[in-house]
Design an enzyme around this catalytic site. Sequence first.
Site, PDB file in Angstrom:
ATOM      1  N   ARG A 193      84.183 -60.514 -20.171  1.00  0.00           N
ATOM      2  CA  ARG A 193      83.361 -59.816 -21.157  1.00  0.00           C
ATOM      3  C   ARG A 193      81.978 -60.447 -21.113  1.00  0.00           C
ATOM      4  O   ARG A 193      81.811 -61.602 -20.712  1.00  0.00           O
ATOM      5  CB  ARG A 193      83.937 -59.954 -22.564  1.00  0.00           C
ATOM      6  CG  ARG A 193      85.349 -59.389 -22.731  1.00  0.00           C
ATOM      7  CD  ARG A 193      85.849 -59.652 -24.140  1.00  0.00           C
ATOM      8  NE  ARG A 193      87.177 -59.089 -24.343  1.00  0.00           N
ATOM      9  CZ  ARG A 193      88.308 -59.738 -24.105  1.00  0.00           C
ATOM     10  NH1 ARG A 193      88.268 -60.989 -23.657  1.00  0.00           N
ATOM     11  NH2 ARG A 193      89.478 -59.164 -24.316  1.00  0.00           N
ATOM     12  N   LYS A 220      86.948 -63.130 -27.338  1.00  0.00           N
ATOM     13  CA  LYS A 220      87.211 -62.122 -28.364  1.00  0.00           C
ATOM     14  C   LYS A 220      88.661 -62.161 -28.832  1.00  0.00           C
ATOM     15  O   LYS A 220      88.954 -61.995 -30.020  1.00  0.00           O
ATOM     16  CB  LYS A 220      86.871 -60.744 -27.804  1.00  0.00           C
ATOM     17  CG  LYS A 220      87.119 -59.590 -28.759  1.00  0.00           C
ATOM     18  CD  LYS A 220      86.762 -58.280 -28.102  1.00  0.00           C
ATOM     19  CE  LYS A 220      87.063 -57.102 -29.022  1.00  0.00           C
ATOM     20  NZ  LYS A 220      86.729 -55.808 -28.376  1.00  0.00           N
ATOM     21  N   HIS A 300      80.059 -53.998 -20.317  1.00  0.00           N
ATOM     22  CA  HIS A 300      81.503 -53.941 -20.074  1.00  0.00           C
ATOM     23  C   HIS A 300      81.823 -53.440 -18.669  1.00  0.00           C
ATOM     24  O   HIS A 300      82.975 -53.507 -18.232  1.00  0.00           O
ATOM     25  CB  HIS A 300      82.163 -53.021 -21.107  1.00  0.00           C
ATOM     26  CG  HIS A 300      83.655 -53.089 -21.131  1.00  0.00           C
ATOM     27  ND1 HIS A 300      84.346 -54.206 -21.557  1.00  0.00           N
ATOM     28  CD2 HIS A 300      84.597 -52.186 -20.768  1.00  0.00           C
ATOM     29  CE1 HIS A 300      85.654 -53.979 -21.458  1.00  0.00           C
ATOM     30  NE2 HIS A 300      85.827 -52.763 -20.974  1.00  0.00           N
ATOM     31  N   ARG A 303      83.650 -55.927 -16.217  1.00  0.00           N
ATOM     32  CA  ARG A 303      85.068 -56.138 -16.525  1.00  0.00           C
ATOM     33  C   ARG A 303      85.900 -54.923 -16.118  1.00  0.00           C
ATOM     34  O   ARG A 303      86.935 -55.055 -15.453  1.00  0.00           O
ATOM     35  CB  ARG A 303      85.220 -56.425 -18.016  1.00  0.00           C
ATOM     36  CG  ARG A 303      86.651 -56.725 -18.482  1.00  0.00           C
ATOM     37  CD  ARG A 303      86.581 -57.187 -19.941  1.00  0.00           C
ATOM     38  NE  ARG A 303      87.878 -57.306 -20.565  1.00  0.00           N
ATOM     39  CZ  ARG A 303      88.658 -58.390 -20.492  1.00  0.00           C
ATOM     40  NH1 ARG A 303      88.273 -59.418 -19.754  1.00  0.00           N
ATOM     41  NH2 ARG A 303      89.806 -58.443 -21.127  1.00  0.00           N
ATOM     42  N   HIS A 326      94.071 -59.872 -20.757  1.00  0.00           N
ATOM     43  CA  HIS A 326      94.672 -58.809 -21.571  1.00  0.00           C
ATOM     44  C   HIS A 326      96.093 -59.215 -21.958  1.00  0.00           C
ATOM     45  O   HIS A 326      96.855 -59.742 -21.134  1.00  0.00           O
ATOM     46  CB  HIS A 326      94.725 -57.488 -20.796  1.00  0.00           C
ATOM     47  CG  HIS A 326      93.401 -56.799 -20.709  1.00  0.00           C
ATOM     48  ND1 HIS A 326      92.624 -56.796 -19.573  1.00  0.00           N
ATOM     49  CD2 HIS A 326      92.716 -56.075 -21.630  1.00  0.00           C
ATOM     50  CE1 HIS A 326      91.513 -56.106 -19.787  1.00  0.00           C
ATOM     51  NE2 HIS A 326      91.549 -55.656 -21.020  1.00  0.00           N
ATOM     52  N   TYR A 335      92.245 -47.749 -17.203  1.00  0.00           N
ATOM     53  CA  TYR A 335      91.570 -47.954 -15.930  1.00  0.00           C
ATOM     54  C   TYR A 335      92.513 -47.620 -14.765  1.00  0.00           C
ATOM     55  O   TYR A 335      92.147 -46.903 -13.842  1.00  0.00           O
ATOM     56  CB  TYR A 335      91.113 -49.408 -15.786  1.00  0.00           C
ATOM     57  CG  TYR A 335      90.308 -49.917 -16.947  1.00  0.00           C
ATOM     58  CD1 TYR A 335      89.074 -49.351 -17.267  1.00  0.00           C
ATOM     59  CD2 TYR A 335      90.760 -50.975 -17.730  1.00  0.00           C
ATOM     60  CE1 TYR A 335      88.332 -49.824 -18.329  1.00  0.00           C
ATOM     61  CE2 TYR A 335      90.021 -51.456 -18.784  1.00  0.00           C
ATOM     62  CZ  TYR A 335      88.807 -50.875 -19.088  1.00  0.00           C
ATOM     63  OH  TYR A 335      88.074 -51.334 -20.145  1.00  0.00           O
TER      64      TYR A 335
END
Length: 351
Positions: A193, A220, A300, A303, A326, A335
């Site tokens: 990120r 995050k 973004h 990423r 993740h 994605y």
Amino acid sequence: MSSPTFDKAHLSKSQMEQSGTFRKKNAINCTALSNPDRGAFTASAINCTRSATEHTQEGIDELVRQSLSDNTRRAYASDLRRFEVWGGALPASSEAIAAYVSVHAQSHSCATILRWLASLSKAHRAVQQHDPTKTELVKSVLKGIRRRHGTPPKQALPLTRDLLFDVLEAIPEDLRGARDKALLLVGFAGGFRRSELVGLCVSDCAYQEKGLLLTLRRSKTDQTGRGRVIGVPFGRGRFCPVKALRNWLEAANVDDGPVFRSVDRNECVSQKALSGHAVSLLIKRRLAKAGIECSDYSGHSLRSGFVTSAARAGVSSWKIRQQTGHASDAMLQRYIRDTEVFQDNAAGALL
């Protein structure tokens, strides 16, 4: 009505009354007044109790503040100010919340309205008030907005491997170019990120025989600072993230503090880290220099570009998640699904 103080995560006097703290202080004072003959010892004990209570409350306030990141706290405060400017008041009724989101249904996306509701919900729950956003009325209005105005969420285009190489080819061999190459390559290879990129310090970088180890102190999804180590291997082709990073640090004479910093037109390197917004602008600027329409790209894109490119290359989802952090496959699917749409396609067997 006064402005909301939720961004300070601080309990007001009226809120203290609701929690019982204010009543307890008053009870202590009443005891002192009704027993004037108990002497200085009793008065001293009461003062100590009051001081301890105030000290405890300060500690609670500080911990509440620390429970939210600075960005989250600022976002909540901004959303609450918007509600007040519109004419809302806290605590709010479900009718007021329903009217608020209805008025903005055509001018703002569902995602934005959902964020406003989350802020209002948090503000009420933080002071132990009834949450008006969870009522059937507000839920029904929100469902109606989705049915009438709902659109797919806008996503930044992924900066995929081949496109990234095109961008890198157009970057000149100067100091700012050295920084941008390092940032783009490290950001892509780590699946970072933008906040993670600008948060990197030189002390977080450890060169190994097979590449580079980068330690993310906080992110995050890791607000408690457990940390995570990312491996970035040497590149096999012309563009290597490890060599690019080392080249930037040596050229900028940076051996401590933030890794990625601003560089002015005289090639003077700042002592401060780039902002997340600056990363987005940097990506757009380098895309434009390479002759690529940049309006749909953002911070973004590095990423999402890594995830998309890795999925196209046949990398398993759990290995991708190991790099990106993740927690599950759910966030990767948007994605990966796009990359697999032509794989074993049913129509391909017929046409």
